[in-house]
Design a protein around this motif. Structure first.
Motif, short mmCIF file in Angstrom:
data_model
loop_
_atom_site.label_atom_id
_atom_site.label_comp_id
_atom_site.label_asym_id
_atom_site.label_seq_id
_atom_site.Cartn_x
_atom_site.Cartn_y
_atom_site.Cartn_z
N GLU A 104 -4.88 30.53 14.64
CA GLU A 104 -3.46 30.77 14.89
C GLU A 104 -2.64 30.03 13.86
N TRP A 105 -1.94 30.79 13.04
CA TRP A 105 -1.08 30.18 12.02
C TRP A 105 0.24 29.75 12.63
N ASN A 106 0.89 30.67 13.35
CA ASN A 106 2.15 30.38 14.03
C ASN A 106 2.15 31.15 15.34
N ALA A 136 -8.36 28.79 7.29
CA ALA A 136 -8.46 28.12 5.99
C ALA A 136 -7.12 27.48 5.70
N LYS A 137 -7.13 26.21 5.36
CA LYS A 137 -5.88 25.49 5.08
C LYS A 137 -5.37 25.77 3.68
N CYS A 138 -6.27 26.07 2.76
CA CYS A 138 -5.85 26.33 1.39
C CYS A 138 -6.83 27.31 0.75
N ALA A 161 -6.67 36.13 0.40
CA ALA A 161 -6.39 35.07 -0.56
C ALA A 161 -4.89 34.91 -0.81
N ILE A 162 -4.18 36.03 -0.99
CA ILE A 162 -2.75 35.92 -1.27
C ILE A 162 -2.01 35.36 -0.06
N ASN A 163 -2.43 35.74 1.14
CA ASN A 163 -1.78 35.22 2.34
C ASN A 163 -2.05 33.75 2.53
N THR A 164 -3.28 33.33 2.24
CA THR A 164 -3.61 31.91 2.35
C THR A 164 -2.81 31.10 1.35
N LYS A 165 -2.67 31.64 0.13
CA LYS A 165 -1.84 30.97 -0.87
C LYS A 165 -0.39 30.86 -0.40
N ALA A 166 0.11 31.93 0.21
CA ALA A 166 1.50 31.92 0.68
C ALA A 166 1.68 30.88 1.78
N ARG A 167 0.73 30.81 2.71
CA ARG A 167 0.84 29.81 3.79
C ARG A 167 0.71 28.40 3.24
N GLU A 168 -0.04 28.28 2.16
CA GLU A 168 -0.27 26.97 1.55
C GLU A 168 0.96 26.50 0.79
N GLN A 169 1.65 27.42 0.09
CA GLN A 169 2.71 27.01 -0.82
C GLN A 169 4.10 27.49 -0.42
N LEU A 170 4.22 28.54 0.37
CA LEU A 170 5.52 29.09 0.75
C LEU A 170 5.71 29.07 2.26
N ILE A 171 6.21 29.58 2.24
CA ILE A 171 6.62 29.74 3.58
C ILE A 171 6.12 28.61 4.43
#
Length: 645
Positions: free
Chosen positions: A147-149, A158-160, A406-416
């Protein structure tokens, strides 16, 4: 003694080659071979992009080759190896293909099946059944739900980016580093000097050109020149970044107490407002999703505000859509007036700007993030967890989830969301009539692409499932569908996603939803962001003053002070520029360079799919000729296969 010729293809991406020791063993119906070191004297084996051949001699006949086992052992330092495929020439002269398209990391091993797609019922031999089961057991340990949110679909645990399984990571992390991409954007856009000017307002609308003039293009420049016009405002609900909200108004809502007298100067048919509604000429966009949501508080120095407007639109005698009434919040009242085209210029303009800002927020969070990125990630995780590589549905879908996790994990890691059928969703909003609404190119092109995908998926389903019963009895398929529903959609009936699939038609429809969402729908709402959002007043990412509560008091200075400051404008511009770029080596719809399928009927279906898509490209190109505002986001040659940016 029997001899086999083994051909090994290494990937061509960066760092795909290896210096490690590579061993191969063959498992056949009549026995297993010894482990053979694949090595040629005075030769650098398994270089990036190489195709190497080796002779493997065995002591006795192995019978029909069922599995190929590849092991990698350290030579000096560990380096990962990307194996594309192995081809085996048997002693009798037959060729067997073993697709892989995976990384082997550390001192790892991979066991490959030949490339023929197989349903669970097709495998009766114990060793093949065991191979399917072990592959899924291993994948389910690697691909875990998290669960991310609260309230969102579940995502990958995956955290990153580096925590992801190697097979779904980007080939190069630098290419998707959002911070790095922003920096590149700032340099390319020549706006570094404004980046840190937060709380510093622009002087007037023309002042925004300081960060715009260097990078104008056909559509964005036209937006800059015409953004204040009602025609441009209405057009964007049909063919802008967020063409999914507008719907035909069948009854005026009580919360929008607009009357004929208020809007009669906008009505061209000498009918009352109610009569216009009955004739299907009134449309509505309701931003009720934003009601009660707190504005972003990430910047403690800048107050930010949201509205939840309701916008009423009208189809005029030229069949163009124009706004005729805007209420900036959901509950009517004296301090929530209905703004009209007949009001003072800046009253009406600010009301439209508030609608555009609200549209930007819904577009980014719901239309773009939730309904393309996060939903496509759900499909990808469930696919890896429940469908082995030999399953035909895995082979069909794997290209359409490439880099999505991968792109979603990157987004959760750095954006949003809803499970929607394109044609039925269009119809449900009352937007299906090409005669009544002739300039809705998102609908027209989307339906063409939808039908092409559906024809293709129906062909593939027909090759492997000869009846509805076979669909119903495919337990791996049912587990995949259940994983999407139970974990991805949190078991919510309102999502519209099924718990199971019992017919070939429903399976084809389900696969069309997956592929269309990951490719066409994402392209439609992503790659126009620079075109439509680079002129800041047309798509403000934040508003620094609350919505007006009265008419006749708005000034140009008030509007400029409400719009984003210089620093935030630059960050926004960098974001929409970066998001609108295609990936390096982008794969577009219909391109399947990884040959997971080896069967001729599927390859022929793919060829027909590409031919149908090319015909759509020609239709769209012909329509766009000489158009001042061409619509090309759903041209198949501009639709990437998957959500990867």
């Amino acid at each position: 003694m029997p001899s086999y010729t083994v051909t090994v293809a290494t990937g061509s991406q960066w760092f795909a080659g290896t210096d490690d020791y590579i061993y191969l063993s063959l498992v056949g119906s009549a026995g297993c071979s010894e482990k053979h070191l694949l090595d040629k004297a005075f030769y650098n084996d398994f270089e990036r992009g190489a195709v190497d051949s080796y002779d493997v001699t065995v002591d006795e006949e192995l019978g029909e080759i069922q599995l190929v086992r590849i092991e990698k052992r350290r030579y000096w330092l560990h380096d990962d190896w990307y194996l594309k495929y192995i081809t085996l020439k048997t002693p009798s002269g037959d060729y067997i293909e073993f697709p892989c398209y995976r990384w082997i990391t550390g001192e790892g091993e991979i066991v490959l099946r030949d490339g023929r797609a197989k349903l669970p019922r097709d495998d009766q031999i114990h060793i093949l059944k065991q191979h399917r089961r072990k592959e899924l057991e291993m994948r389910q340990k690697q691909y875990r739900w998290m669960e991310w949110n609260p309230g969102f679909p579940l995502s990958i645990d995956a955290k990153c980016h580096r925590d992801l399984p190697r097979d779904i990571q980007f080939d190069s992390e630098k290419g998707v580093d959002f911070v790095l991409n922003y920096s590149k954007a700032m340099e390319n856009l020549f706006i570094n000097r404004f980046m840190h000017m937060f709380q510093s307002s622009w002087n007037d609308f023309a002042d925004f050109e300081k960060i715009f003039v260097k990078i104008s293009n056909t559509i964005s420049e036209r937006v800059m020149n015409h953004w204040q016009e009602d025609l441009m405002f209405g057009y964007q609900f049909l063919n802008g970044c967020n063409p999914v909200l507008i719907q035909r108004c069948t009854e005026l809502p009580e919360k929008l107490p607009v009357t004929t007298k208020m809007v009669e100067c906008s009505l061209e048919r000498k009918l009352s407002l109610e009569q216009e509604v009955q004739q299907g000429n009134i449309f509505i966009v309701d931003f009720k999703l934003l009601d009660g949501i707190d504005a972003n508080k990430t910047d403690p120095c800048t107050l930010q505000f949201l509205a939840a407007p309701i916008c009423l639109l009208y189809k005029n005698l030229a069949n163009k859509i124009v706004p005729i009434a805007i209420q900036l919040n959901q509950i009517p009242g004296d301090e929530n007036p209905i703004f009209l085209p007949s009001d003072a210029k800046y009253d009406w303009l600010l009301a439209k700007i508030w609608v555009r800002s609200s549209d930007f927020h819904v577009h980014q969070t719901i239309t773009h993030l939730l309904r393309t990125h996060l939903v496509s990630e759900v499909f990808g995780i469930a696919m890896y967890r429940q469908l082995p590589a030999v399953h035909p549905i895995f082979k069909l879908l794997v290209a359409h989830v490439r880099f999505t996790i991968a792109i979603n994990t990157k987004a959760r890691e750095q954006l949003i969301c809803e499970y929607g059928l394109f044609d039925k969703a269009i119809k449900a909003r009352g937007m299906d009539s090409t005669e009544d609404i002739p300039y809705y190119f998102y609908r027209d092109d989307g339906l063409l692409v939808w039908e092409a995908i559906k024809t293709f998926t129906a062909e593939v389903v027909g090759i492997y499932y000869e009846s509805d019963q076979v669909v119903d009895e495919d337990q791996e398929l049912q587990d995949f569908v259940k994983d999407v529903y139970v974990y991805g959609m949190r078991g919510r009936k309102a999502s519209g996603f099924p718990k199971c699939i019992k017919s070939r038609d429903k399976l084809s429809e389900y696969l069309t939803v997956i592929i269309f969402t990951a490719s066409a729908q994402h392209a439609a709402v992503n790659f126009g962001q620079y075109d439509w959002c680079s002129w800041i007043p047309n798509a403000p990412p934040t508003m620094r003053a609350p919505p007006p509560t009265a008419k006749g008091v708005v000034t140009i200075e008030q509007i400029v002070d409400t719009l984003p400051d210089r620093g935030r404008s630059c960050w926004h511009l960098g974001a929409v520029w970066a998001l609108s770029q295609f990936q390096e080596n982008e794969l577009f719809l219909g391109m399947y360079p990884e040959e997971h399928f080896i069967e001729k009927p599927v390859k022929e279906a793919m060829a027909r799919f590409r031919k149908n898509l090319q015909a759509i490209v020609s239709v769209i190109a012909e329509r766009n000729k000489n158009k001042q505002l061409p619509y090309y986001y759903l041209s198949p040659d501009r639709i990437p296969n998957s959500v990867a940016i």
